[in-house]
Design an enzyme around this catalytic site. Structure first.
Site, PDB file in Angstrom:
ATOM      1  N   HIS A 150       0.786  -1.224   0.000  1.00 17.75           N
ATOM      2  CA  HIS A 150       0.000   0.000   0.000  1.00 17.75           C
ATOM      3  C   HIS A 150       0.823   1.282   0.000  1.00 17.75           C
ATOM      4  O   HIS A 150       0.273   2.349  -0.301  1.00 17.75           O
ATOM      5  CB  HIS A 150      -0.938   0.023   1.208  1.00 17.75           C
ATOM      6  CG  HIS A 150      -2.085  -0.940   1.101  1.00 17.75           C
ATOM      7  ND1 HIS A 150      -3.014  -0.882   0.094  1.00 17.75           N
ATOM      8  CD2 HIS A 150      -2.433  -1.998   1.876  1.00 17.75           C
ATOM      9  CE1 HIS A 150      -3.895  -1.851   0.250  1.00 17.75           C
ATOM     10  NE2 HIS A 150      -3.576  -2.542   1.321  1.00 17.75           N
ATOM     11  N   GLN A 209      -2.440 -13.121   5.052  1.00 12.59           N
ATOM     12  CA  GLN A 209      -3.435 -12.174   5.523  1.00 12.59           C
ATOM     13  C   GLN A 209      -4.823 -12.594   5.058  1.00 12.59           C
ATOM     14  O   GLN A 209      -5.077 -12.718   3.860  1.00 12.59           O
ATOM     15  CB  GLN A 209      -3.100 -10.771   5.015  1.00 12.59           C
ATOM     16  CG  GLN A 209      -3.916  -9.676   5.653  1.00 12.59           C
ATOM     17  CD  GLN A 209      -3.241  -8.322   5.558  1.00 12.59           C
ATOM     18  OE1 GLN A 209      -2.011  -8.233   5.547  1.00 12.59           O
ATOM     19  NE2 GLN A 209      -4.025  -7.266   5.495  1.00 12.59           N
ATOM     20  N   GLU A 221      -8.575 -11.410   4.845  1.00 14.61           N
ATOM     21  CA  GLU A 221      -9.234 -10.105   4.898  1.00 14.61           C
ATOM     22  C   GLU A 221     -10.406  -9.996   3.942  1.00 14.61           C
ATOM     23  O   GLU A 221     -10.796  -8.889   3.550  1.00 14.61           O
ATOM     24  CB  GLU A 221      -8.207  -9.012   4.593  1.00 14.61           C
ATOM     25  CG  GLU A 221      -7.425  -9.244   3.303  1.00 14.61           C
ATOM     26  CD  GLU A 221      -6.269  -8.266   3.118  1.00 14.61           C
ATOM     27  OE1 GLU A 221      -6.310  -7.170   3.709  1.00 14.61           O
ATOM     28  OE2 GLU A 221      -5.334  -8.597   2.369  1.00 14.61           O
ATOM     29  N   ASP A 251      -9.993  -4.231   5.380  1.00 14.10           N
ATOM     30  CA  ASP A 251     -10.552  -4.857   4.187  1.00 14.10           C
ATOM     31  C   ASP A 251     -11.640  -5.864   4.539  1.00 14.10           C
ATOM     32  O   ASP A 251     -12.629  -6.011   3.814  1.00 14.10           O
ATOM     33  CB  ASP A 251      -9.448  -5.545   3.380  1.00 14.10           C
ATOM     34  CG  ASP A 251      -8.646  -4.559   2.569  1.00 14.10           C
ATOM     35  OD1 ASP A 251      -9.217  -3.559   2.106  1.00 14.10           O
ATOM     36  OD2 ASP A 251      -7.429  -4.781   2.388  1.00 14.10           O
TER      37      ASP A 251
END
Length: 255
Positions: A44, A145, A147, A173
């Site tokens: 990100h 992850q 999400e 998310d």
């Protein structure tokens, strides 16, 4: 086994933060506070592949483990950060057991996985390849992850994948994916986090989570979560500046 991975697997309390500022100075400033880890955010933040090695090196100067959140599932990205010397990798948006197995394969050398051998920094630029190969599978942390709504639905299958060290929950998310944003969705999001945590712990995996502040770390620690990524360098910077400016204005207006 490396001390950091041992602590992860044993579910010792680990508190670190994300690195989003693409400069080694920012990493060194954070590292001097001695977090348990720094996770460089390639997904990100405005951080390019060519900068990763400098940021990992900056964490190494202060003996802080650097993980890297890669932008996706590409084996080349995972190999790049590990070759740069990262102590672990965080793979985002893992929603199926197949994706989890692919992350294991990309992170581990044969016979466990299919990671290619390269003369990168981690292997002494080619001079210590045998030494690195001998320990890499046992020392590198693989965090995946979860999400998405799909990941939540498949969490038991995902958690059962051998080779995954830690399941990291991305509440932001996840809240969007399951329509649990804002105060109205808090209970629904908390139930989803609890479901993921319970399934991961039942499968013998450590559990991590992102928290914007330390306010509820104690609560989630009691639920079995042991790995906390607390805010980020940019978030800490913004909050500190805001607090200081407010304090100065209040002091000035009362004088």
């Amino acid at each position: 086994m490396d001390d950091f991975r041992t602590k992860c697997l044993e579910r010792a309390l680990l508190v670190g933060t994300f690195s989003a500022i693409p400069h080694p100075v920012a990493v060194e400033v954070m590292a001097q506070s001695q977090p348990d880890f720094i996770c460089i955010d390639w997904e990100h933040a405005q951080i390019g592949r060519e900068r990763i090695e400098d940021l990992v090196r900056a964490a190494d100067v202060h003996s802080v483990t650097a993980m890297v959140r890669v932008p996706g599932h590409a084996p080349e990205a995972i190999a790049a950060v590990l070759d740069a010397g990262a102590g672990g990798v965080l793979v985002p948006r893992v929603s199926t057991a197949e994706q989890a197995r692919a992350a294991v394969s990309a992170t581990r050398y044969p016979p466990i996985g299919s990671r290619g051998v390269g003369p990168g920094r981690a292997a002494g630029y080619g001079y210590r390849i045998p030494d690195y190969l001998a320990k890499a599978n046992e020392t590198l942390v693989l965090a995946i992850q979860v999400e998405t709504a799909e990941g939540l639905a498949n969490i038991e299958d995902i958690a059962a994948v051998e080779g995954v060290d830690l399941i990291f929950i991305g509440p932001g998310d996840l809240s969007v994916s399951i329509d649990a944003m804002g105060p109205a969705g808090k209970d629904k999001l908390d139930r989803a986090i609890t479901t993921i945590t319970s399934a991961a712990l039942h499968a013998g995996r450590a559990v991590g989570i992102f928290r914007p502040s330390p306010a509820d770390v104690g609560r989630w620690r009691r639920a079995g979560i042991s790995f906390f990524a607390l805010a980020s360098d940019t978030m800490f910077l913004g909050a500190a500046v805001l607090d200081s400016l407010d304090a100065a204005r209040k002091a000035g207006s009362s004088s």
